[in-house]
Every structure is written in C-alpha cells, then in structure tokens.
Design an enzyme around this catalytic site. Structure first.
Site, PDB file in Angstrom:
ATOM      1  N   ARG A  34       6.378  50.544  16.129  1.00 62.19           N
ATOM      2  CA  ARG A  34       6.937  49.864  14.944  1.00 62.19           C
ATOM      3  C   ARG A  34       6.619  50.672  13.696  1.00 62.19           C
ATOM      4  O   ARG A  34       5.457  51.009  13.438  1.00 62.19           O
ATOM      5  CB  ARG A  34       6.350  48.467  14.826  1.00 62.19           C
ATOM      6  CG  ARG A  34       6.698  47.719  13.534  1.00 62.19           C
ATOM      7  CD  ARG A  34       6.102  46.326  13.556  1.00 62.19           C
ATOM      8  NE  ARG A  34       6.274  45.602  12.299  1.00 62.19           N
ATOM      9  CZ  ARG A  34       5.303  45.372  11.409  1.00 62.19           C
ATOM     10  NH1 ARG A  34       4.070  45.850  11.635  1.00 62.19           N
ATOM     11  NH2 ARG A  34       5.546  44.704  10.308  1.00 62.19           N
ATOM     12  N   ARG A  75       6.005  38.408  -4.818  1.00 61.51           N
ATOM     13  CA  ARG A  75       4.600  38.725  -5.118  1.00 61.51           C
ATOM     14  C   ARG A  75       4.290  38.486  -6.590  1.00 61.51           C
ATOM     15  O   ARG A  75       5.170  38.537  -7.445  1.00 61.51           O
ATOM     16  CB  ARG A  75       4.302  40.194  -4.775  1.00 61.51           C
ATOM     17  CG  ARG A  75       4.523  40.547  -3.314  1.00 61.51           C
ATOM     18  CD  ARG A  75       4.230  42.021  -3.057  1.00 61.51           C
ATOM     19  NE  ARG A  75       4.548  42.400  -1.687  1.00 61.51           N
ATOM     20  CZ  ARG A  75       3.721  42.256  -0.661  1.00 61.51           C
ATOM     21  NH1 ARG A  75       2.524  41.740  -0.859  1.00 61.51           N
ATOM     22  NH2 ARG A  75       4.069  42.625   0.550  1.00 61.51           N
ATOM     23  N   LYS A 221      13.230  38.112  12.180  1.00 60.61           N
ATOM     24  CA  LYS A 221      11.844  37.674  12.036  1.00 60.61           C
ATOM     25  C   LYS A 221      11.846  36.217  11.553  1.00 60.61           C
ATOM     26  O   LYS A 221      12.320  35.931  10.468  1.00 60.61           O
ATOM     27  CB  LYS A 221      11.093  38.585  11.065  1.00 60.61           C
ATOM     28  CG  LYS A 221      10.951  40.017  11.574  1.00 60.61           C
ATOM     29  CD  LYS A 221      10.393  40.948  10.521  1.00 60.61           C
ATOM     30  CE  LYS A 221       8.965  40.632  10.182  1.00 60.61           C
ATOM     31  NZ  LYS A 221       8.397  41.610   9.213  1.00 60.61           N
ATOM     32  N   THR A 282       1.533  38.934  14.711  1.00 58.37           N
ATOM     33  CA  THR A 282       0.648  38.617  13.592  1.00 58.37           C
ATOM     34  C   THR A 282      -0.744  38.179  14.052  1.00 58.37           C
ATOM     35  O   THR A 282      -0.897  37.141  14.705  1.00 58.37           O
ATOM     36  CB  THR A 282       1.228  37.539  12.653  1.00 58.37           C
ATOM     37  OG1 THR A 282       2.602  37.827  12.374  1.00 58.37           O
ATOM     38  CG2 THR A 282       0.455  37.505  11.350  1.00 58.37           C
TER      39      THR A 282
END
Length: 483
Positions: A34, A75, A221, A282
């Site tokens: 990945r 963010r 995802k 994760t």
C-alpha cells in the site's frame, strides 16, 4: 504445504522503502504493498513501486500495488506554540478567519470553511481520532464556538470528525485527481477511495481512472457514518466498488467504538454476499510500532477478522514507520494461519439456495462445492483471463487452496489480494490444447503444491484469451496421463 488464505496488505513508508526491506516483507508474507498518498512525494511513490515490482519479480511472487487516496481529511491548522492542552469545561473556537499558523489556547484556524455551515448547536466534534471531544454551543458567521467535554493535548493538523457523520466535504479532491493519474502511470492494481459517501463518489473515481486508461480495481474505504447508516446505503457503496476497506479509525470515531465490531462483521458479510473483496484495517497490530511482539488483544483482533473471512488484513504505521515492519508482517501471517485451522473456516452456505447469473459463476461455485465435499481433493486450479472465476471461488469458505493460472500479469496482481487464491503465471496459448490440463497440473507438481495420487479440480474455458469464458470443470488425478 500449508498456504495462508488471508492476505496481508502492508503500507510502505520511511521504515520500509529499501530494496532489502521490501524483499524481506515479501518473504514474510506481504501480498499487497500500500502506497499512502497522504504522505510522501510522487517520486517517492514511483521509487517504492519500482522496488516492489523488481523484488517481487526476483522472488517469483505476484505482489499487488494499492494507491490509497488522501481524500478530504478535515483538519485544524497550526498552533503558534505547536499545541495546547485543553481541559474539560474550557471554551474553544474553530475559526475560518483566524490566521492558520497562530492557534492558541482559545482558538485555532481550520482549513475547511464549510465546517461552519455543517455544524449545529448540540453537535459533538471529535478531534485527533476522538481523543479530544468538543460540544458545539453556537455557530457564528466564521467560527464554531465549543465547550471541551473530553480534554487533552491538541497539536497541529489533527483531524476533525462529527459524531454521526454528515460533514459535506466532497470525496475526491484536486490532489486525489492528480494521484489517480499517478496510480495509472504506475499501473497499480488497486486504488482506495477515502471518505466516499455513496455510489456516486465511486462512479466518479471510476470515470477518472478510465480517463487515465487505468484498469485498476476500486476499493471504497468505509469510514463515514453515512456509509453504514442503513444496509441500503452500505449495499449501494459496495455495489459501486470492486471491494471495500473497513477503515476503523475514522469510522470508529464517527459511529462510536461500541458499534464498531458489529459494523465490521456486517461490512465483511455484505461485501462477500455481493462477491466483492474486503480488507480489514487500522491499528491491527499498533503496539508493534514499538514492540517486536503483538499484544494478545491484537492477536485476537487479527484472528477474528480472518475467521470472519475477510480477504485481507492491513498494516499501516506498523510497517510504514514502525521499528519492526518485518516482524509485524510475520506475526500477522502467523496469526492468520493459526485462525484458519478452526473448523468454521471450511464450512460455507454461500448462495446455497440462490440461482446463478452467469455460466462462469456457475462453474466456479460448482467447483468449490465439489472440492469441499469430495475427499481426496488437494487443490482447485482455474485458468483465468480476467480473474473473475477465482474471485467467485474465493467467496466460498474452504480449506483448499485455489490456484489462479493466467498469462495476464495485471490479473495475477489483482488475484494476489483474493482470499485463499495463489497467483501463478501460465500461458495455455503456448501449447497444444490437448496438453493444457497436463501442463497445468505439472506446474503445481513442480512447485510442490500437489503430489502423485492427489485429486485436483480444474476449470477453464474453450477459448483461453476470452474474458468470462470459463465453461468447463474436470476432476483430475495427479500422476496419471491427463487430457
């Protein structure tokens, strides 16, 4: 020979970018490399991709490349002192007009102006993967005024989620569009789309890939609450994709930890029901960033994903930035093999009472049921052009290895992610049609996967370079003259 069925996706990064380390990761069991487009430059990704291709070829392995798009990660900006400590009960503001590098104890800038319009009084905002929790008190023209309900140290550029989801950021940014072009240039087998809300986001990503002449398969995802709000929303997203990733970081923040395990199992089940790939990701072995051994909880986490029949489990920081990237892959491989010994790994009721839509699908499922129920069968061999037949086969629980034989290198790369499927280069057009069965079985015999006296099931089509052409199944005995 014991072959691991659950595949391993390992993220490459500063700790794993040399030829020696990438080669060792392949030896340890990495099936998919990945490349995280949230970090690193295009040239760094080009070099890592080149090394993966080079080392895999040298070792006679097929390792897929997956490009993971950054997506619209929302963010906060920067603090003038690098960070602040927030206490429960403090007032704190998120501002679109405050200077982006001058955050302080009272306010910090945000790089997502639409947050103001997305928030309402009473909402909960979660910062830094839920470590900091803010309750929205009111919303002004250019700021969100909050009270801290769970405090801690907050540093630069930490992510923002809203409990329950609902932030309106588009799934594909300008950077993502450039990275899709890079993925096409590098001929990646997979592209993962971050934060898709619905099928439309995946359709757009597919069009962008096609515009760049890429044959990559798309992984959605699952990390927004909207994606799992109900089964119809989840099924629509799965249907529009070639596979999904249970991205437990942001998903867990948005839906809450208590709901996460059940949702993970639901996603795996629904994806396999639609004949789609599924990756569980994760913090699977997070402690191995600094430790050479996983915790018992991490072992259980990986094992349970394998028992749920996920196609792959994924390492992120463990292999990208940790001290023990190779040991992390080795540990993950070891745990998967152990879990796969459990009897539930060999029992399947997949589509048992359903009709089938295609003849190649029918042959694939018939072959797996025959293999599971006939004693003495050691392997399933499928000659494939597109990879569709082994994909369907891999939806069936089985203890038997599936060998996908193909002359098509991109197909062999994609197959590297399929649960229980081993990719082997084999070109039936190079030989008389009467020799194909014999040579296919001989190839497995040479590699030590079968032995004289074993039975194997072989599927193929009458025309070898035709996609969707699988139309026959044979039961063959190793060591006998085969036609």
């Amino acid at each position: 020979m014991t072959l691991r069925r659950t595949k391993i996706v390992a993220t490459l990064g500063p700790a794993s970018s040399t030829a020696e380390c990438i080669g060792a990761l392949i030896d340890a069991g990495m099936n998919v490399a990945r490349l995280n487009f949230s970090h690193g430059t295009a040239n760094e990704h080009r070099e890592r991709a080149r090394l993966v291709r080079e080392m895999a070829q040298a070792k006679g392995k097929h390792v897929a490349l997956m490009g993971d798009l950054q997506g619209p990660k929302i963010r906060i900006a920067r603090f003038s002192e690098g960070g602040v400590t927030l206490e429960r009960g403090d007032n704190f503001r998120l501002s679109t007009s405050h200077p982006l590098d001058e955050g302080n104890q009272d306010v910090v800038g945000i790089d997502y102006p639409a947050l103001v319009g997305d928030c309402r009084a009473g909402d909960e905002l979660l910062l830094d993967d839920g470590r900091i929790v803010l309750r929205v008190d009111s919303v002004g023209r250019d700021e969100v005024r909050c009270t801290v309900t769970a405090g801690g140290y907050l540093s630069n550029h930490k992510g923002i989620n809203r409990r329950g989801g609902g932030l309106s950021a588009a799934a594909l940014t300008d950077k993502d569009r450039m990275d899709i072009s890079l993925a096409a240039e590098l001929e990646m087998e997979y592209v993962a789309v971050s934060f898709p809300r619905d099928a439309a986001d995946m359709h757009l990503a597919r069009k962008l890939l096609e515009d760049n002449a890429s044959q990559a398969w798309l992984i959605a995802k699952i990390e927004r609450a909207e994606a799992v709000a109900d089964e119809a929303a989840l099924d629509g997203l799965i249907e529009a994709s070639d596979g999904v990733m249970v991205a437990r970081g942001d998903l867990g923040v948005e839906i809450g930890d208590a709901e996460l395990v059940g949702i993970q199992k639901l996603i795996i089940s629904r994806a396999r029901r639609q004949n789609k790939l599924v990756i569980t990701a994760t913090q699977m072995m997070e402690s191995m960033i600094n430790s050479p051994l996983p915790t018992r909880a991490e072992v259980s986490d990986v094992a349970n994903a394998a028992l749920d029949n996920t196609d792959a489990v994924m390492l992120s920081g463990e292999s990208a930035a940790g001290k023990y990237p190779i040991e992390a892959v080795q540990a993950m491989a070891r745990v998967c093999v152990g879990a796969e010994k459990h009897p539930t790994s060999t029992r399947s009721g997949h589509r048992l009472h359903q009709t089938f839509e295609r003849f190649d699908e029918t042959v694939a499922l018939a072959a797996m049921y025959a293999a599971n129920h006939l004693p003495g069968v050691a392997a399933v061999i499928t000659l494939t052009e597109s990879g569709y037949t082994p994909l369907i086969m891999s939806r069936i629980r089985s203890h038997l290895p599936i060998f996908a034989l193909s002359p098509n290198t991109p197909t062999l790369g994609k197959v590297a992610l399929f649960r229980g499927v081993q990719a082997i280069h084999f070109n039936p057009t190079d030989m008389p049609s009467t020799d194909v069965n014999q040579q296919a079985v001989n190839r497995l015999l040479e590699l030590g996967y079968v032995m004289d006296g074993d039975w194997v099931i072989l599927t193929k089509g009458d025309v070898y370079n035709s996609r969707g052409g699988t139309n026959s199944m044979k039961l063959l005995k190793v060591g006998e003259r085969l036609v």
